[in-house]
Design a protein around this motif. Sequence first.
Motif, PDB file in Angstrom:
ATOM      1  N   ASN A  11      20.142 -12.911   2.135  1.00 34.69           N
ATOM      2  CA  ASN A  11      21.129 -11.845   2.097  1.00 34.69           C
ATOM      3  C   ASN A  11      21.320 -11.163   3.454  1.00 34.69           C
ATOM      4  OD1 ASN A  11      21.401 -12.288  -0.721  1.00 34.69           O
ATOM      5  ND2 ASN A  11      19.652 -10.923  -1.124  1.00 34.69           N
ATOM      6  N   GLN A  12      21.038 -11.817   4.540  1.00 32.67           N
ATOM      7  CA  GLN A  12      21.253 -11.260   5.856  1.00 32.67           C
ATOM      8  C   GLN A  12      21.939 -12.303   6.722  1.00 32.67           C
ATOM      9  OE1 GLN A  12      17.519  -9.921   7.402  1.00 32.67           O
ATOM     10  NE2 GLN A  12      17.501  -8.041   6.197  1.00 32.67           N
ATOM     11  N   ILE A  29      20.814  -9.619  10.933  1.00 36.94           N
ATOM     12  CA  ILE A  29      21.504  -8.334  10.914  1.00 36.94           C
ATOM     13  C   ILE A  29      21.011  -7.543   9.706  1.00 36.94           C
ATOM     14  CG2 ILE A  29      23.719  -7.154  10.827  1.00 36.94           C
ATOM     15  CD1 ILE A  29      23.190  -8.768  13.348  1.00 36.94           C
ATOM     16  N   ARG A  30      20.373  -6.427   9.974  1.00 35.50           N
ATOM     17  CA  ARG A  30      19.833  -5.595   8.905  1.00 35.50           C
ATOM     18  C   ARG A  30      20.843  -4.513   8.529  1.00 35.50           C
ATOM     19  NH1 ARG A  30      14.183  -6.293   8.646  1.00 35.50           N
ATOM     20  NH2 ARG A  30      13.338  -7.503  10.391  1.00 35.50           N
ATOM     21  N   PRO A  31      20.663  -3.892   7.345  1.00 39.57           N
ATOM     22  CA  PRO A  31      21.533  -2.771   6.965  1.00 39.57           C
ATOM     23  C   PRO A  31      21.462  -1.641   7.992  1.00 39.57           C
ATOM     24  CG  PRO A  31      20.262  -3.541   5.081  1.00 39.57           C
ATOM     25  CD  PRO A  31      19.726  -4.257   6.278  1.00 39.57           C
ATOM     26  N   GLU A  32      22.577  -0.999   8.240  1.00 40.87           N
ATOM     27  CA  GLU A  32      22.644   0.051   9.271  1.00 40.87           C
ATOM     28  C   GLU A  32      21.690   1.190   8.989  1.00 40.87           C
ATOM     29  OE1 GLU A  32      25.989   2.962  11.385  1.00 40.87           O
ATOM     30  OE2 GLU A  32      26.590   1.454   9.900  1.00 40.87           O
ATOM     31  N   VAL A  33      21.461   1.494   7.711  1.00 35.49           N
ATOM     32  CA  VAL A  33      20.577   2.608   7.364  1.00 35.49           C
ATOM     33  C   VAL A  33      19.147   2.348   7.846  1.00 35.49           C
ATOM     34  CG1 VAL A  33      20.023   1.679   5.071  1.00 35.49           C
ATOM     35  CG2 VAL A  33      19.858   4.146   5.495  1.00 35.49           C
ATOM     36  N   ILE A  97      11.849  -3.382  14.233  1.00 34.91           N
ATOM     37  CA  ILE A  97      13.175  -3.543  13.620  1.00 34.91           C
ATOM     38  C   ILE A  97      14.028  -4.579  14.338  1.00 34.91           C
ATOM     39  CG2 ILE A  97      14.206  -1.702  15.011  1.00 34.91           C
ATOM     40  CD1 ILE A  97      14.951  -2.337  11.292  1.00 34.91           C
ATOM     41  N   GLU A  98      13.777  -4.772  15.662  1.00 36.43           N
ATOM     42  CA  GLU A  98      14.584  -5.702  16.449  1.00 36.43           C
ATOM     43  C   GLU A  98      13.865  -7.041  16.592  1.00 36.43           C
ATOM     44  OE1 GLU A  98      17.521  -5.583  17.563  1.00 36.43           O
ATOM     45  OE2 GLU A  98      18.098  -3.467  17.563  1.00 36.43           O
TER      46      GLU A  98
END
Length: 331
Positions: A11-12, A29-33, A97-98
């Motif tokens: 799902n990404q 690409i992760r969710p912006e939140v 996160i990155e």
Amino acid sequence: MSARGVTNMDNQSIQYCFPNNNLSCSRSIRPEVEYIIVYSFIAVTSVFTVFLNLLVIISITHFKQLHTPTNVLILSLAVADLIAGLILLPVQGMQLIEPCWYFGEIFCSIFLLILYVVVTASLGNLIIISVDRYIAVNDPLQYPMKVTNSRVVVSIVVNWVFSFIYNFYLLYEYILCPERNHTCIGECIIYVKLENIIIDAFVCLVAPCWVIVSLYVKICFVAKQQARQMNSITDKKIKSEKKAARTLGIVVLVYLLCWMPYYLTSLSVGHNENDTLIINVMYWIVCMNSCMNPLIYAMFYRWFRLSAKYILTLKILEPSSAYTNLFPEEK
């Protein structure tokens, strides 16, 4: 430590770290939140760490009453924590996160060396602090002659030099030839030989734990003996030394609790995606220790609370503020 791209997360969507480069690593690409939450936490933690350690550094360097051997050691520890807040916490936080490394191969090598040198030097400071507290409690009358500011400064310099040489030895292959460990552009991965990990675990965990724990057990034993022999003349001095030993003992305990998960993890996990995340979390816990030390000082040292008040209210700009009495009970 790793910043490798992820290519199989559900799902990404998958992109590349450097879209215009065919050798680029992939990234998810992760969710912006998620980015907002993580980056906000990193920013707050880093600023808080820098702010608190600057208070410690300014306090000890400005106020003459704090120019003691023990506080010089705390100053060295605060400098290491300040470097962690300025460099290690932000960059290491981004690794959570990155999946990509955007700072180039040179800084990748430099960052890893800074990380290892700072955390090793911090550990060395704690060992020296333990020795300092042992001498202060075990032989308080001879302490001023045995432990002087000049001797402490020499021990601090030796500690930092040793930390640099030791960690350069562990990482020299990676530092000199970082491209050997990179499979694509956008990675910052370190592979340390198993024998070096074992050596490092002994030098930076087993041996320090044995030394520090042994010294603090002896400190507790001596303190109990002194408690039975206290008299009105030495009561205040001994109580002060015991309180300092207890406070710095808490600092040491918190530090070891932050370090042990990292070594246990590094000796047991591999290099797949999930293990890389675990290693990054362990690094983050080690770096987070830099924020905890000033909080411990604030809870147990009245002089730190008073000096922080003078700094934040700008009273240190007043003439002769360096000679302010931070121990009013001793008047």
